[in-house]
Design a protein around this motif. Structure first.
Motif, PDB file in Angstrom:
ATOM      1  N   UNK A  84       0.702  -1.176  -0.135  1.00 17.10           N
ATOM      2  CA  UNK A  84       0.004  -0.117   0.130  1.00 17.10           C
ATOM      3  C   UNK A  84       0.719   1.213  -0.048  1.00 17.10           C
ATOM      4  N   UNK A  85       1.953   1.004  -0.744  1.00 21.23           N
ATOM      5  CA  UNK A  85       2.735   2.498  -0.767  1.00 21.23           C
ATOM      6  C   UNK A  85       1.927   3.348  -1.865  1.00 21.23           C
ATOM      7  N   UNK A  95       8.742   5.436  -1.299  1.00 22.93           N
ATOM      8  CA  UNK A  95       9.370   4.588  -2.221  1.00 22.93           C
ATOM      9  C   UNK A  95      10.036   3.487  -1.073  1.00 22.93           C
ATOM     10  N   UNK A  96       9.721   2.312  -1.331  1.00 22.29           N
ATOM     11  CA  UNK A  96      10.567   1.270  -0.566  1.00 22.29           C
ATOM     12  C   UNK A  96      11.563   0.658  -1.345  1.00 22.29           C
ATOM     13  N   UNK A  97      11.223   0.335  -2.616  1.00 19.87           N
ATOM     14  CA  UNK A  97      12.472  -0.257  -3.488  1.00 19.87           C
ATOM     15  C   UNK A  97      12.280   0.671  -4.885  1.00 19.87           C
ATOM     16  N   UNK A 184      -4.054   8.231  -2.716  1.00 22.08           N
ATOM     17  CA  UNK A 184      -3.244   7.772  -3.766  1.00 22.08           C
ATOM     18  C   UNK A 184      -2.850   6.287  -3.864  1.00 22.08           C
ATOM     19  N   UNK A 185      -3.560   5.615  -3.250  1.00 21.74           N
ATOM     20  CA  UNK A 185      -3.415   4.132  -3.351  1.00 21.74           C
ATOM     21  C   UNK A 185      -4.540   3.592  -4.387  1.00 21.74           C
ATOM     22  N   UNK A 192      -1.965  -6.011   4.610  1.00 19.51           N
ATOM     23  CA  UNK A 192      -0.825  -4.956   5.018  1.00 19.51           C
ATOM     24  C   UNK A 192      -1.570  -3.480   5.277  1.00 19.51           C
ATOM     25  N   UNK A 193      -1.121  -3.149   6.720  1.00 24.33           N
ATOM     26  CA  UNK A 193      -1.882  -1.758   7.053  1.00 24.33           C
ATOM     27  C   UNK A 193      -1.600  -0.583   6.294  1.00 24.33           C
ATOM     28  N   UNK A 194      -2.355   0.412   5.915  1.00 23.38           N
ATOM     29  CA  UNK A 194      -1.967   1.541   5.451  1.00 23.38           C
ATOM     30  C   UNK A 194      -1.479   2.443   6.352  1.00 23.38           C
TER      31      UNK A 194
END
Length: 264
Positions: A84-85, A95-97, A184-185, A192-194
């Motif tokens: 949920x990025x 960003x996570x990756x 924005x999701x 997975x928690x937002x």
């Protein structure tokens, strides 16, 4: 009211004699009410964790030779969708990756004679889950902490938004929610928690998937370009890859000892 009190005392009594959490929840769930069914479900989740993947020290090996622009984009999309990025562009991007280039990912290892192929290759960057994490040391609320297996976690509920961890991270691996991320999701993943406005987030090595006995999502979609395993185990896939290939880590002179290695 008396019935609720009786159930509470039942839980307290079971806890006092040392029965585990799952048993306590089972003791609570006896008559089939909505609350008790929720307790049963929680008990099932605790039981399921017995199947989780475990390691002495989790580590990752990324083979830069096997990742092109399309695969890098797929890896990022997969990671971001299941966590949920939010898709916020510009200066407030989260960003996570993400793919970058060699000179930005490895500013301390660049030289005039790096091959053109390596210069142009999309190098995936993410949280390095360092052995000596400066982000953990500077967090005043322990919202970011290091587990025994090396994973650096974020507790969104304890984060006060001070961003000290972002200042402490020398890899730019953390993002801050300057605005409510929910609009924005595109499609919310309930597994997975937002997050909320005013908290920091980052890669967690897919801790929630490890708890279900699954490998990180980036590993599953990488077609063998990303390996994940126990750095403490000399027979693990990551240790075998490190022995068989020349690898580098990001900013080694800082002494953070990243747990992410790159085959170049």
């Amino acid at each position: 009211m008396k019935e609720s009190r009786r159930k509470f005392l039942k839980i307290a009594g079971v806890s006092a004699i040392g029965i585990g959490t799952g048993s306590v929840l089972t003791a609570f769930a006896s008559s089939g009410s909505k609350e008790e069914k929720a307790a049963q479900a929680a008990g099932a989740r605790f039981k399921h964790r017995a199947e989780s993947l475990k390691a002495g020290h989790w580590g990752m090996v990324i083979d830069t030779r096997k990742i092109d622009a399309d695969l890098a984009a797929k890896i990022q999309e997969t990671c971001h969708s299941i966590h949920n990025v939010p898709g916020i562009e510009g200066k407030q991007e989260l960003k996570w990756i993400w793919p970058s280039d060699y000179k930005h990912v490895f500013p301390m290892q660049t030289n005039p004679y790096v091959s053109e192929q390596l210069k142009k290759a999309p190098i995936l960057a993410l949280c390095n889950h360092c052995e000596n994490p400066p982000c953990v040391r500077v967090c005043p609320t322990k919202a970011t902490f290091q587990r025994e297996d090396g994973i650096i976690m974020m507790d969104f509920h304890r984060c006060i938004g001070c961003r000290f961890c972002m200042a402490g991270c020398p890899y730019g691996a953390r993002s801050f929610n300057f605005r409510d991320p929910k609009p924005f999701i595109k499609e919310m993943d309930p597994m997975y928690p937002h997050r909320m406005i005013g908290v920091v987030e980052k890669c967690n090595f897919c801790d929630e998937r490890l708890a279900r006995g699954q490998m990180p999502a980036c590993v599953e979609v990488s077609k063998g370009a990303i390996l994940f395993g126990d750095l403490d185990d000399p027979d693990s896939n990551v240790r075998k890859a490190l022995r068989a290939n020349t690898t580098i880590r990001r900013k080694p002179s800082l002494g953070t000892s990243p747990s992410v290695y790159y085959i170049v």
